[in-house]
Design a protein around this motif. Sequence first.
Motif, mmCIF file in Angstrom:
data_model
loop_
_atom_site.group_PDB
_atom_site.id
_atom_site.type_symbol
_atom_site.label_atom_id
_atom_site.label_comp_id
_atom_site.label_asym_id
_atom_site.label_seq_id
_atom_site.Cartn_x
_atom_site.Cartn_y
_atom_site.Cartn_z
ATOM 1 N N GLN A 121 0.804 -1.224 0.000
ATOM 2 C CA GLN A 121 0.000 0.000 0.000
ATOM 3 C C GLN A 121 0.837 1.274 0.000
ATOM 4 O O GLN A 121 0.524 2.230 -0.715
ATOM 5 C CB GLN A 121 -0.934 -0.008 1.219
ATOM 6 C CG GLN A 121 -1.988 -1.112 1.151
ATOM 7 C CD GLN A 121 -2.941 -1.054 2.326
ATOM 8 O OE1 GLN A 121 -3.908 -0.315 2.347
ATOM 9 N NE2 GLN A 121 -2.665 -1.866 3.325
ATOM 10 N N TYR A 149 -0.996 0.345 -3.814
ATOM 11 C CA TYR A 149 -2.224 -0.414 -3.980
ATOM 12 C C TYR A 149 -3.280 0.075 -3.003
ATOM 13 O O TYR A 149 -2.963 0.494 -1.888
ATOM 14 C CB TYR A 149 -1.979 -1.900 -3.739
ATOM 15 C CG TYR A 149 -1.164 -2.596 -4.810
ATOM 16 C CD1 TYR A 149 -0.565 -1.882 -5.852
ATOM 17 C CD2 TYR A 149 -0.989 -3.968 -4.785
ATOM 18 C CE1 TYR A 149 0.183 -2.526 -6.820
ATOM 19 C CE2 TYR A 149 -0.249 -4.622 -5.760
ATOM 20 C CZ TYR A 149 0.343 -3.891 -6.770
ATOM 21 O OH TYR A 149 1.070 -4.531 -7.734
ATOM 22 N N ARG A 153 -7.052 -4.255 -3.454
ATOM 23 C CA ARG A 153 -6.025 -4.876 -4.289
ATOM 24 C C ARG A 153 -4.931 -5.510 -3.433
ATOM 25 O O ARG A 153 -4.443 -6.602 -3.736
ATOM 26 C CB ARG A 153 -5.431 -3.833 -5.237
ATOM 27 C CG ARG A 153 -4.532 -4.425 -6.314
ATOM 28 C CD ARG A 153 -4.011 -3.338 -7.247
ATOM 29 N NE ARG A 153 -3.149 -3.907 -8.270
ATOM 30 C CZ ARG A 153 -2.408 -3.180 -9.119
ATOM 31 N NH1 ARG A 153 -2.471 -1.844 -9.043
ATOM 32 N NH2 ARG A 153 -1.642 -3.759 -10.008
ATOM 33 N N CYS A 189 -3.916 -9.644 -3.130
ATOM 34 C CA CYS A 189 -2.552 -10.145 -3.356
ATOM 35 C C CYS A 189 -2.186 -11.274 -2.398
ATOM 36 O O CYS A 189 -1.215 -12.010 -2.640
ATOM 37 C CB CYS A 189 -1.545 -9.005 -3.206
ATOM 38 S SG CYS A 189 -1.566 -7.818 -4.570
#
Length: 497
Positions: free
Chosen positions: A319, A324, A328, A332
């Motif tokens: 992040q 992200y 998202r 992952c």
Amino acid sequence: MTLAFVREDARMPTATSPPRPGTEAGPAALPRNAGAVLAIACAAQFMVILDVSIVNVALPSLRAELHLSAVGQQWIVNAYTLGFAGLLLLGGRAADLVGTKRAFLTGLTVFTLASLVGGFATDGALLIAARAVQGVGGALLAPATLTLITTTFTEPAARTRAVGAWSAVMAAGGATGAIVGGVLTQYAGWRWVFFVNVPLGLVLLAAALAYVPAAAGARGGLRRLDLPGAATVTAGLTALVYGIISSETHGWDSATVWVPVAAAVVLLAAFVLIESRVAHPLVPLAILRRRTLATANLVVILIGAAMFSMWFLVSLHLQQVLGYDALRAGLCFVPGSLAIIAGARVATRVVDRAGARPLLMTGMALSTVGFAWLSQIRAGGSYAADVLAPFLLVTLGMGLASMPVTMTATSGIPREQAGLASGLANTSRQVGGALGLAVLGTIASHTTAAALAHNAHDVPAALAAGYGRGLLIAAVCTACAALGGLALPGRGRTAKP
């Protein structure tokens, strides 16, 4: 995911199932509701472990809305793990002394109510307090889940399958927490990271009341709980972690750091002294003379330090460095969840033939390579190129290792100490997680600060350097765990006392 994973194990024969040809129903036959007990225990453990990592993806949103510092951000995670770790031993003894079902229901109720309070928190202090109370509930609940399994499934093959399911669900909880946290944070807001536990807790309460058999604890059990021991070990661990985290903003020569560390040494020494003198110790020191049990718990500490830190550091890298969003970043972690489950399933199938030692050492070797590779993350990289492959190695190794080391730490123990052994295994994992996060998170912060001192304009590169250094130390932890496996049983049944 939890119920789907345990479905195969839930179909294991019960006491009412007809015996297979050439066999007879004997003392090893399972209770009528064995499958339901397994599903309930796995689901409850999944929820407890989920909450260790579910907030990681939500941390940037939490920090922004509640105006948390970097240290406060760590305490959102550490308050839970410390409340959990510090009282797990007491929770394990409570299951032995007052009855497993009573301990299970009490822990689940406390956990659910604290989750509700956390969801309504309006400032960092209240949220940290709610997280600590969540940890207290988890400390009662988690040992009861493993005790339910080890006392319900007494036949070796059935116990292997049941503990395998429990271990896989527990290991997958960390990765799944990031996924669930990402979805909830993105679409419902960070408060639902806590609110989601409320309906789950109510469903489990109803199921436990219906299916978990009542087991009366020892007479006068509550009076036999070692409260001084619980108080000193909890305060000692809290002081130790607080001192380590404080080094991020103060030098090691500061009283803010060395006073709590010194207090931790005194409190933990007092804990050992209390345990050697009280009539009903929280941890009878004699149990630690079992070489296999002591070694297994040391290995669990190292695994916990590496695993818990990984969720924290990788989530922040995705992040804060790769940019992200919460959803998202959470997605992952899906491949890692699948890799953990795959590793645990393989371990369950081969542990009786191969033994705990080869599985543990193979798993930790894979994780060590994965962590060393993952430590090379960079600001200009990507998930596919820099994170995915090493992350799969790490999680596959964790899945292979978690089940056999848990089996070793809880097998060969008298029934009246089953809760204690379960509490020790869970405590070791959570103590490792709390200390690992404190140490590795602090190392990451110091590395980032040093990088910014040289180049204050390249923040993403400095953050990546810090997270990479923390992941490299995680590789050292898993390498040490692999070496510790040399002292565990080899081929044949795990866990001889």
